[in-house]
Design an enzyme around this catalytic site. Sequence first.
Site, PDB file in Angstrom:
ATOM      1  CB  CYS A 109      -6.744-127.087  17.320  1.00 43.77           C
ATOM      2  SG  CYS A 109      -7.421-126.492  15.783  1.00 43.77           S
ATOM      3  CG  ASP A 126      -8.348-118.977  18.213  1.00 40.75           C
ATOM      4  OD1 ASP A 126      -8.263-118.948  16.980  1.00 40.75           O
ATOM      5  OD2 ASP A 126      -8.289-120.020  18.884  1.00 40.75           O
ATOM      6  CG  HIS A 162      -5.887-121.338  16.661  1.00 40.60           C
ATOM      7  ND1 HIS A 162      -6.963-121.818  17.352  1.00 40.60           N
ATOM      8  CD2 HIS A 162      -5.408-122.371  15.925  1.00 40.60           C
ATOM      9  CE1 HIS A 162      -7.145-123.086  17.037  1.00 40.60           C
ATOM     10  NE2 HIS A 162      -6.208-123.456  16.176  1.00 40.60           N
TER      11      HIS A 162
END
Lengths: 164, 362
Positions: B152, B307, B336
């Site tokens: 991330c 995502d 995600h």
Amino acid sequence: MSKQNPFDPFSMWKDVYDKTESHWSKMFNESMSKEDFSEWMGQFLNVYLQYQNMIQQSTEKYLAQANMPSRTDLSNLASLLVNLEAKVDNLEEMIEEDLSHQINSLNVSREVNRLKTDMKSLDKKLDQILEALKKQAEAKEASVKEVAAAKENEQRKETEKKDA
Amino acid sequence: MSAPVTKSWEDFLDSMPQEMQRTYRRFKKASEVLTTEAEPEVGMTPKEVIWTKNKSKLYRYQPALPKKHRIPLLMVYALINKPYILDLSPGNSLIEYLVNRGFDVYLLDWGTPALEDRSMKLDDYIMDYIPRAVRKVLKTSGAEEISLLGYCMGGTMTSIFAALHPQLPIRNIIFMTSPFDFADAGLFTNWLDEKYFNLDKMVDTMGVVPPEMIDFGNKMLKPIVNFYGPYVNLVDRAENESFVNGWKLMQKWVNDGIPFPGEAFRQWIREFYQHNKLLKGELYIRGRQVDLSNIKANVLNIAAERDHIAIPHQVEAIMPVISSKDKTYMEMPTGHVSVCFGRQAINKTYPTVGDWLEQRSK
């Protein structure tokens, strides 16, 4: 074909969710993509921040009057500790680096000493080889001289014989 | 309930039709999960702390098996959540998987910032924390090179770090659902528009941005699925023990965010979301321009098809910019979070990461 259970309201709830989710999501997505929504969100945030600011200021004033530390005071104190810790951390790293340099230099001096010893022993061996070579050369020279002398003697004897 | 009342209630239940009994059991289980059941344990792979700085900790994971690969792997996580998503539960943990495959795994946990950390910037994390963690890993492992994995926002930070430290021996970099191009960040681009979003007022008022606000923003990207969906699914599958365990783990992680240090938040929103400086090469970190073309390490860049936080096109955008000769971009059939948790993660993501890394850790 699945059989619908008449006594199970949750299955009905799930069915409704599955059938309407994509529709509602699409609708929400469309609404939230509009500038109006962003504007509304910004305004809402401003109002919330205004409220937060007012609460914070009044709390700080009250705590100051009551002679008590506020959250900001405590965080300032914590900040000093964090700075102190950062300095200790830097010192620790410097010491670690210094130690590793020292260990390196110690290793270097050990290596030099070993080289010195090796050189000495090589030097000694070379001396011995030179000595041996010298002796060998001397012995060779002596033997050459002996041979030459013997030849000379023989020649002399032969000349003496011829003369006689 | 007292014993006689319980007994009579059970008798009453027994007299009801099977379907109603089942409905009641599901309702009861879902209620228990939401109200009384204990939170699940997370981050159970054995580890030791080898370095700390402020609230940050550097973990080294202890393998049950001997290490097979000489190049250590350092994982860098985002500033906005707890990193235990990478080590959620036994059998459902990327870290456990990699450790069991013989990798020497390290994780940089940023800890939970408080108000005293409000002035921390991305510069501090990228120039003071990550380089030092890398040095500690190299020293502890005795290796001459290192692999990095950024998840991330941690991947975005890792890319900046690698671009600013080309002299460090970085052999491999894995980016997992990390955004690099912020020109079109979906709904965030609209919501964070300078015209409406008063960033300075927010940072100056809050000091550190509370996790609830960040979580709310992320959930608003898909409000029905995120606010409502989990509870429908919980009640629907309350009798499935393994689903309920997974649900509890995920909810624990989702609701266990950490505050975002104010100055880092200001920088993240302004320079990335509002001005997209990273990809344009206009980002400066501690006075040094970030040039992503300085990245020469082997790169595996993983995006998730579903995502909505780091949209695949945001993730893929780094590929043409970096100078790596060995670079791979892959999209996983996940979201995600499910990129590293759940069935698809176990079957797809873990082996992809493990195989790629194994080939490049000799």
